[in-house]
Enzyme design. Structure first.
Site, PDB file in Angstrom:
ATOM      1  N   LYS A  29      48.491   3.992  46.915  1.00  0.00           N
ATOM      2  CA  LYS A  29      47.529   4.681  48.287  1.00  0.00           C
ATOM      3  C   LYS A  29      46.062   4.768  47.670  1.00  0.00           C
ATOM      4  CE  LYS A  29      46.660   9.344  48.173  1.00  0.00           C
ATOM      5  NZ  LYS A  29      45.029   9.649  48.148  1.00  0.00           N
ATOM      6  N   ASN A  30      45.743   4.755  46.616  1.00  0.00           N
ATOM      7  CA  ASN A  30      44.521   4.650  46.169  1.00  0.00           C
ATOM      8  C   ASN A  30      43.873   3.188  45.860  1.00  0.00           C
ATOM      9  OD1 ASN A  30      44.388   7.240  46.620  1.00  0.00           O
ATOM     10  ND2 ASN A  30      44.424   7.810  44.474  1.00  0.00           N
ATOM     11  N   ARG A  99      38.620  12.538  53.167  1.00  0.00           N
ATOM     12  CA  ARG A  99      37.387  12.612  52.200  1.00  0.00           C
ATOM     13  C   ARG A  99      36.940  11.260  51.985  1.00  0.00           C
ATOM     14  NH1 ARG A  99      36.795  17.267  54.541  1.00  0.00           N
ATOM     15  NH2 ARG A  99      38.721  18.147  54.502  1.00  0.00           N
ATOM     16  N   CYS A 123      36.834  19.796  50.103  1.00  0.00           N
ATOM     17  CA  CYS A 123      38.461  19.878  50.347  1.00  0.00           C
ATOM     18  C   CYS A 123      39.292  20.878  49.416  1.00  0.00           C
ATOM     19  CB  CYS A 123      38.890  18.585  50.403  1.00  0.00           C
ATOM     20  SG  CYS A 123      39.256  17.915  48.505  1.00  0.00           S
ATOM     21  N   ARG A 128      33.315  18.234  47.607  1.00  0.00           N
ATOM     22  CA  ARG A 128      33.647  16.641  47.185  1.00  0.00           C
ATOM     23  C   ARG A 128      32.135  15.965  47.389  1.00  0.00           C
ATOM     24  NH1 ARG A 128      38.913  15.328  47.141  1.00  0.00           N
ATOM     25  NH2 ARG A 128      38.706  13.160  46.558  1.00  0.00           N
ATOM     26  N   PRO A 129      31.211  16.103  46.486  1.00  0.00           N
ATOM     27  CA  PRO A 129      29.785  15.468  46.680  1.00  0.00           C
ATOM     28  C   PRO A 129      29.979  14.041  46.609  1.00  0.00           C
ATOM     29  CG  PRO A 129      30.225  16.440  44.380  1.00  0.00           C
ATOM     30  CD  PRO A 129      31.372  16.790  45.153  1.00  0.00           C
ATOM     31  N   ASP A 131      26.939  12.482  46.199  1.00  0.00           N
ATOM     32  CA  ASP A 131      25.334  12.023  45.574  1.00  0.00           C
ATOM     33  C   ASP A 131      25.536  10.898  44.884  1.00  0.00           C
ATOM     34  OD1 ASP A 131      27.140  13.811  43.760  1.00  0.00           O
ATOM     35  OD2 ASP A 131      25.607  13.615  42.526  1.00  0.00           O
ATOM     36  N   ASP A 313      45.300  13.137  38.889  1.00  0.00           N
ATOM     37  CA  ASP A 313      46.446  13.211  39.840  1.00  0.00           C
ATOM     38  C   ASP A 313      47.746  13.784  39.305  1.00  0.00           C
ATOM     39  OD1 ASP A 313      44.872  10.805  41.884  1.00  0.00           O
ATOM     40  OD2 ASP A 313      44.252  12.562  41.448  1.00  0.00           O
ATOM     41  N   ILE A 335      38.147  16.837  35.611  1.00  0.00           N
ATOM     42  CA  ILE A 335      37.670  16.007  36.484  1.00  0.00           C
ATOM     43  C   ILE A 335      37.262  16.892  37.973  1.00  0.00           C
ATOM     44  CG2 ILE A 335      38.169  13.947  38.012  1.00  0.00           C
ATOM     45  CD1 ILE A 335      38.100  13.276  35.282  1.00  0.00           C
ATOM     46  N   ARG A 405      50.430  12.538  52.797  1.00  0.00           N
ATOM     47  CA  ARG A 405      49.326  11.794  52.646  1.00  0.00           C
ATOM     48  C   ARG A 405      49.564  10.833  51.460  1.00  0.00           C
ATOM     49  NH1 ARG A 405      44.883  14.891  50.738  1.00  0.00           N
ATOM     50  NH2 ARG A 405      43.969  12.823  50.755  1.00  0.00           N
TER      51      ARG A 405
HETATM   52  C1  EPZ Z   1      39.721   9.186  43.623  1.00  0.00           C
HETATM   53  O1  EPZ Z   1      38.949  10.109  44.269  1.00  0.00           O
HETATM   54  C2  EPZ Z   1      40.889   9.354  44.278  1.00  0.00           C
HETATM   55  N1  EPZ Z   1      41.159   9.128  45.751  1.00  0.00           N
HETATM   56  C3  EPZ Z   1      41.587  10.687  43.709  1.00  0.00           C
HETATM   57  O2  EPZ Z   1      42.977  11.012  44.089  1.00  0.00           O
HETATM   58  C4  EPZ Z   1      41.587  10.700  42.216  1.00  0.00           C
HETATM   59  O3  EPZ Z   1      41.894  12.312  41.784  1.00  0.00           O
HETATM   60  C5  EPZ Z   1      39.961  10.673  41.751  1.00  0.00           C
HETATM   61  O4  EPZ Z   1      39.550   9.340  42.306  1.00  0.00           O
HETATM   62  C6  EPZ Z   1      39.819  10.698  40.225  1.00  0.00           C
HETATM   63  O5  EPZ Z   1      40.599   9.685  39.576  1.00  0.00           O
HETATM   64  C7  EPZ Z   1      41.225   7.970  46.054  1.00  0.00           C
HETATM   65  O6  EPZ Z   1      41.094   7.059  45.487  1.00  0.00           O
HETATM   66  C8  EPZ Z   1      41.384   7.659  47.604  1.00  0.00           C
HETATM   67  P1  EPZ Z   1      35.710  10.560  41.853  1.00  0.00           P
HETATM   68  P2  EPZ Z   1      37.252  10.033  44.409  1.00  0.00           P
HETATM   69  O7  EPZ Z   1      34.539  10.258  42.723  1.00  0.00           O
HETATM   70  O8  EPZ Z   1      36.943   8.731  44.390  1.00  0.00           O
HETATM   71  C9  EPZ Z   1      32.629  14.223  41.241  1.00  0.00           C
HETATM   72  C10 EPZ Z   1      44.722  11.836  45.141  1.00  0.00           C
HETATM   73  O9  EPZ Z   1      45.361  12.762  44.937  1.00  0.00           O
HETATM   74  N2  EPZ Z   1      31.704  13.217  41.956  1.00  0.00           N
HETATM   75  O10 EPZ Z   1      36.231   9.691  40.790  1.00  0.00           O
HETATM   76  O11 EPZ Z   1      36.867  11.108  45.195  1.00  0.00           O
HETATM   77  C11 EPZ Z   1      33.921  14.661  41.956  1.00  0.00           C
HETATM   78  O12 EPZ Z   1      33.540  15.860  42.697  1.00  0.00           O
HETATM   79  C12 EPZ Z   1      43.344  11.897  45.018  1.00  0.00           C
HETATM   80  O13 EPZ Z   1      45.238  10.745  45.416  1.00  0.00           O
HETATM   81  C13 EPZ Z   1      30.464  13.736  42.346  1.00  0.00           C
HETATM   82  O14 EPZ Z   1      30.176  14.762  41.479  1.00  0.00           O
HETATM   83  O15 EPZ Z   1      37.127  10.595  42.851  1.00  0.00           O
HETATM   84  C14 EPZ Z   1      34.798  14.890  41.129  1.00  0.00           C
HETATM   85  O16 EPZ Z   1      34.544  16.103  40.478  1.00  0.00           O
HETATM   86  C15 EPZ Z   1      42.754  13.087  44.779  1.00  0.00           C
HETATM   87  N3  EPZ Z   1      29.678  12.937  43.013  1.00  0.00           N
HETATM   88  C16 EPZ Z   1      34.575  13.702  39.916  1.00  0.00           C
HETATM   89  O17 EPZ Z   1      33.424  13.043  40.190  1.00  0.00           O
HETATM   90  C17 EPZ Z   1      29.980  11.536  43.706  1.00  0.00           C
HETATM   91  O18 EPZ Z   1      29.405  11.290  44.200  1.00  0.00           O
HETATM   92  C18 EPZ Z   1      35.708  12.544  40.391  1.00  0.00           C
HETATM   93  O19 EPZ Z   1      35.450  12.102  41.569  1.00  0.00           O
HETATM   94  C19 EPZ Z   1      31.370  11.492  43.494  1.00  0.00           C
HETATM   95  C20 EPZ Z   1      32.266  12.394  42.696  1.00  0.00           C
END
Ligand code: EPZ
Length: 431
Positions: A29-30, A99, A123, A128-129, A131, A313, A335, A405
């Site tokens: 999916k990812n 998201r 969510c 889900r920032p 930034d 995950d 995370i 999903r």
């Molecule tokens: C991806 O989400 C995956 N989703 C998530 O899988 C997975 O848990 C995550 O990566 C970590 O491996 C998809 O690929 C569609 P991140 P993503 O940006 O990109 C913070 C599932 O179950 N952050 O690496 O949203 C954030 O809040 C899903 O399949 C900021 O602070 O993850 C989190 O605490 C759930 N600012 C951490 O970083 C930002 O601009 C990791 O987020 C972006 C992220």
């Protein structure tokens, strides 16, 4: 899918059945989601094989069609033609449904020079920032106005390649930069990039379309902007989290499974955790055989980290397994802010787990007992399904839309190896 329909389904799971047989791991999916966003950059058709049939993938296809792309699906093959891309707005309902739709931003502005989309909002996993996404894209010349929860993005001319360093190796931010930089003017050097296998798969897809990306899988990715991208034919990598979930299904039921079409190199810290729990593993090519022990042993310490660390995950599915171990397992979720919402529901099934902030301490119990439980999110739902497979009696799991999903036909797949699971509509009184 409307809110009302979401409430109407549940899974009825009759527990205490060992799973035996073979399961094929479907496409990731990812990986599929960012590659679908990347297809917006292609001036000719992109053909994706091994695409999973998931509601998140359906949402991504709806976004592509809303933007003016033509998308055809035949079984696990998606063909995307973005030559008629015309709209730059991603509707709020689709942004809210998924998201990770924020990953479309980089591709839309690269192709059209502008984009309008709503803030993805929080969510089940906490805020889900975005930034890191916005800071990086602003550095490349994108001007972003945040107005009433909406992002109005424009870039005069082309995005400019530049050095970018992420304060956290965010998967989504890494993907957004890769998509914005692929056709930008000049070179982008992205430091502290995410190293997940899905990043490598995205780079492989983009390079097959004519991009010039090197270093994916490491912490520094170099993207030399090109004028435009053509199309390609690409096979999506296997879903490592689905593989981990199937392993957990064998482990928690005391069964034995042969998993097919997976890549064991994508599970560096997950396989040792299952071995520590007493499972026997044997891998050969794209197959992995797993046999559970009579009694599960605890997994002393599970700390979620960016890849190649233990994947966040897989935290919930592995926690379900440890809830039946003969000892104590300690989880640290590094995370996401609140990714223990499944704990309260596991307690209803008889688990013994205490949460203090980012730490969860699991005292294994001899057995679980079936009960009505609610999936709080995708992987938490998987954990509850797994616990229901092992529990004595019947477990009624609502919130099935979360599972849909990320898991293709989960009840059919698990039923094919001996689980007794039925999807049913909630009786009116239960609404
Ligand atoms: C991806 O989400 C995956 N989703 C998530 O899988 C997975 O848990 C995550 O990566 C970590 O491996 C998809 O690929 C569609 P991140 P993503 O940006 O990109 C913070 C599932 O179950 N952050 O690496 O949203 C954030 O809040 C899903 O399949 C900021 O602070 O993850 C989190 O605490 C759930 N600012 C951490 O970083 C930002 O601009 C990791 O987020 C972006 C992220």
């Amino acid at each position: 899918m409307g809110e009302r329909v979401l409430r109407l389904e549940r899974l009825r799971i009759e527990g205490s059945r060992k799973l035996y047989g073979e399961l094929t791991v479907h496409g990731a999916k990812n990986s599929t989601l960012p590659i679908l966003a990347a297809s917006l950059l292609c001036k000719s058709e992109a053909v994706l094989h091994n695409c999973p049939a998931l509601s998140d993938v359906d949402t991504a296809v709806r976004i592509l069609r809303t933007l003016g792309c033509r998308v055809r699906r035949e079984r696990d093959v998606l063909a995307i033609d973005s030559s008629q891309l015309c709209d730059d707005e991603i509707p709020e309902n689709l942004m809210r449904e998924m998201r990770s739709s924020i990953v479309f931003l980089g591709a839309v502005v690269s192709r059209l020079g502008k984009a309008r989309l709503s803030f993805p909002g929080g969510c089940e996993l906490g805020p889900r920032p975005i930034d890191l996404h916005l800071t990086a894209l602003r550095k490349m010349g994108l001007s972003i106005r945040e107005d009433h929860g909406c992002l109005e993005c424009t870039v005069p001319g082309r995005l400019k390649g530049c050095p970018i360093s992420l304060s956290f190796p965010s998967v989504g931010a890494t993907e957004n930069v890769m998509l914005a930089a692929a056709c930008a003017e000049g070179t982008t050097v992205l430091s502290n990039a995410a190293r997940e296998p899905e990043i490598c798969d995205l780079a492989d897809f983009l390079n097959a379309c004519g991009a010039r990306i090197s270093g994916a899988g490491g912490s520094v990715i170099v993207i030399e902007g090109v004028e435009s991208l053509g199309g390609c034919e690409h096979w999506v990598i296997p879903d490592r989290i689905v593989a981990a979930t199937y392993l957990a299904a064998a482990a928690i039921t005391g069964g034995e499974l042969l998993l097919q079409h997976l890549d064991c190199s994508h599970l560096p810290l997950v396989l040792p955790a299952f071995e520590e729990s007493g499972c026997l593993l044997k891998s050969e090519g794209d197959q992995l055989w797993v046999k559970a022990p009579e009694r599960l042993r605890p997994v002393k310490s599970v700390r979620t980290m960016p890849y190649p660390g233990f994947p966040t995950d897989a935290q919930a599915p592995v926690m379900a397994v440890t809830s039946l171990a003969d000892g104590t397992s300690v989880f640290v979720e590094n995370i996401f802010e609140s990714r223990y919402k499944h704990v309260g529901e596991l307690l209803r099934l008889g688990a013994n787990i205490k949460v203090e902030g980012r730490v969860a301490v699991v005292e294994g119990v001899p057995g679980l007992s079936g009960a009505p439980v609610m999936a709080p999110d995708l992987r938490g739902g998987a954990a509850l399904l797994l616990a229901g497979l092992a529990a004595e009696g019947t477990t009624l799991l609502t919130g099935v839309h979360h599972l849909d999903r990320g898991y293709e036909a989960i009840e059919e797949r698990l039923s094919s190896v001996g689980a007794v699971i039925h999807r049913e509509f909630l009786p009116d009184s239960a609404e």
